[in-house]
Design a protein around this motif. Structure first.
Motif, PDB file in Angstrom:
ATOM      1  N   HIS A  21       0.836  -1.211   0.000  1.00 24.77           N
ATOM      2  CA  HIS A  21       0.000   0.000   0.000  1.00 24.77           C
ATOM      3  C   HIS A  21       0.869   1.258   0.000  1.00 24.77           C
ATOM      4  O   HIS A  21       0.560   2.236  -0.665  1.00 24.77           O
ATOM      5  CB  HIS A  21      -0.942   0.002   1.208  1.00 24.77           C
ATOM      6  N   THR A  54      -0.297  -1.691  -9.104  1.00 29.72           N
ATOM      7  CA  THR A  54      -1.607  -1.933  -8.484  1.00 29.72           C
ATOM      8  C   THR A  54      -2.185  -3.262  -8.966  1.00 29.72           C
ATOM      9  O   THR A  54      -2.790  -3.995  -8.178  1.00 29.72           O
ATOM     10  CB  THR A  54      -2.615  -0.798  -8.770  1.00 29.72           C
ATOM     11  N   LEU A 112      -7.899   5.207  -2.408  1.00 28.26           N
ATOM     12  CA  LEU A 112      -7.023   4.285  -1.684  1.00 28.26           C
ATOM     13  C   LEU A 112      -7.307   4.331  -0.185  1.00 28.26           C
ATOM     14  O   LEU A 112      -7.424   3.297   0.469  1.00 28.26           O
ATOM     15  CB  LEU A 112      -5.550   4.612  -1.969  1.00 28.26           C
ATOM     16  N   ILE A 116      -8.616   1.048   1.708  1.00 24.21           N
ATOM     17  CA  ILE A 116      -7.781   0.439   2.750  1.00 24.21           C
ATOM     18  C   ILE A 116      -8.552   0.384   4.073  1.00 24.21           C
ATOM     19  O   ILE A 116      -8.550  -0.630   4.769  1.00 24.21           O
ATOM     20  CB  ILE A 116      -6.461   1.222   2.939  1.00 24.21           C
ATOM     21  N   ASP A 120     -10.217  -3.396   2.637  1.00 22.27           N
ATOM     22  CA  ASP A 120      -8.990  -4.081   3.065  1.00 22.27           C
ATOM     23  C   ASP A 120      -8.990  -4.250   4.591  1.00 22.27           C
ATOM     24  O   ASP A 120      -8.552  -5.278   5.112  1.00 22.27           O
ATOM     25  CB  ASP A 120      -7.736  -3.313   2.619  1.00 22.27           C
TER      26      ASP A 120
END
Ligand SMILES: [Fe+2]
Ligand SMILES: [Fe+2]
Length: 145
Positions: A21, A54, A112, A116, A120
């Motif tokens: 990341h 990515t 992102l 995340i 994620d």
């Protein structure tokens, strides 16, 4: 929008994922710098690196989730696919001569961070993969990176 900086709220607690990341954050910031410098050649290079990196990260993550029978893998894959699709569209616009890098850098920062913290973050809380050396995870690392 300014450059993106890493803060602890972005940590998933899975080192290899956090490392990847951070790699994406680096690309987002490189894109920002190239846009500010109005260096189209550099922007093209960063685009290609960003897309490759990515795509590899998503493949890694999806494989990890599959190995761990993560129940929301299908939905997670769709989010990744639409994200790649979006970057590709921006890349095409760039190739057509439009100035999109700055806008993309800003959009990516938001995307992102949100991804995340939400998607994620969900698997990180549910998948037990704080794996030691020699494990499945470390074998996967050597396969992808
Ligand atoms: Fe993801
Ligand atoms: Fe991720």
């Amino acid at each position: 929008m300014a450059k993106m900086s890493w803060d602890d709220s972005l940590n998933t607690g899975i080192n290899i994922i956090d490392h990847q990341h951070r790699g994406i954050v680096d690309y987002i910031n490189q894109l920002h710098d190239a846009a500010v410098a109005e260096d189209r050649e550099q922007i093209t290079e960063v685009f290609q690196g960003l897309i490759n990196y990515t795509t590899s990260h998503f493949a890694f993550e999806e494989d990890l989730l599959e190995q761990n029978s993560y129940p929301l893998l299908g939905a997670h894959k769709k989010v990744h696919a639409s994200f790649v699709n979006r970057i590709q569209k921006y890349y095409q616009a760039h190739q057509a001569g439009k100035n999109v890098a700055k806008a993309l850098s800003g959009e990516l920062q938001i995307w992102l961070t949100t991804h995340i913290k939400n998607e994620d973050g969900d698997y990180a809380r549910n998948v037990q993969i704080k794996a030691p050396t020699g494990s499945l995870l470390s074998r996967m690392v050597s396969r992808f990176f």
